[in-house]
Scaffold this active site. Sequence first.
Site, short mmCIF file in Angstrom:
data_model
loop_
_atom_site.label_atom_id
_atom_site.label_comp_id
_atom_site.label_asym_id
_atom_site.label_seq_id
_atom_site.Cartn_x
_atom_site.Cartn_y
_atom_site.Cartn_z
N GLY A 14 -12.92 -15.57 -1.68
CA GLY A 14 -12.24 -15.72 -0.41
C GLY A 14 -11.29 -14.57 -0.12
CE LYS A 132 -6.04 -22.11 -6.62
NZ LYS A 132 -6.44 -20.85 -7.26
CE LYS A 217 -14.92 -17.81 -5.76
NZ LYS A 217 -15.34 -16.54 -6.40
CE LYS A 279 -13.58 -13.40 -9.71
NZ LYS A 279 -12.36 -14.19 -9.52
#
Length: 322
Positions: A14, A132, A217, A279
């Site tokens: 994003g 978060k 994500k 990731k």
Amino acid sequence: MRLEPGLAVVAVGGNSLIKGPDRMTVPDQYEAARETMVHIAEMIAQGWRVVITHGNGPQVGFILRRSELALHELHPVPLDAADADTQGAIGYMFQKALYNEFRRRGMNQLAVTVVTQVLVDRNDPAFQNPTKPIGSWMDEETARRRAAEQGWVVREDAGRGWRRVVPSPRPQRIIELAAIQALLQDGFVVIAVGGGGIPVVEDEEGNLVGVEAVIDKDLASALLAIELHADLFLISTAVEKVALNYGKPNQRWLDRLTASEARRYLAEGHFPPGSMGPKIEAILQYLEHGGKAALITDPPHIPAALRGETGTWFIPENASVV
């Protein structure tokens, strides 16, 4: 290394839609999306079937900030609704950019966005430990007042001020998986699991209920890649390759990593939690559940990386790949 074209899940950050503090408007974001979709269209032209996922951190922050500024006049926007809003808005940008690029190339393709719910465990420990940060920065007085008035959990964030923090539970199941599979079977390019998906839990009767949380994500994209049996999990980010000792004099770019090497470097702290760490964790999850190969690179280098010329490739142990 390189793979023969198959099914790929491509995760687009994003933050990649925000090119700078003076390029944050919706037209600016569309232009950034258009640039990225050119490279994904090239991937599709080479024979790949693609599902595109994306982040939404900055965009959700904008929605929440607008909501805060309008509280004297309008009702607040719940976080799950903000997730849904960004899925539609970013999906629209991707769809339009791909439509125009397919048309320019003479390709008979069409992209479609699936507003995607992702099930999380209502007993996930994350709900007891919100971590978060979301929304705008506040001074301590404002933050504590909002916490008292709206039941928020607030924390000081990296010396820049106070922010609301929400839970980040692990994704368990993609509710619209069958719809995504059907669209792929019919030849559509699918945009799904935006922002990690809209977080929902099941109540005592099995009904879905939206919750105030944010799903990572990359972890949700890995789950999608696993459930679709994708041949490739590609994470598009801000760097051409992954590095050890990133930003230091002894920085070393990486071309290929086995799962065990990636796990060791992660444990050694080379991939921080706030940047590359999630990731790498997502890629390891994908590989440990039967994934064939994963790739990290930036959007302009996607075609070259798929030819084996750049990017950082991640492969299972003892993988027989070229």
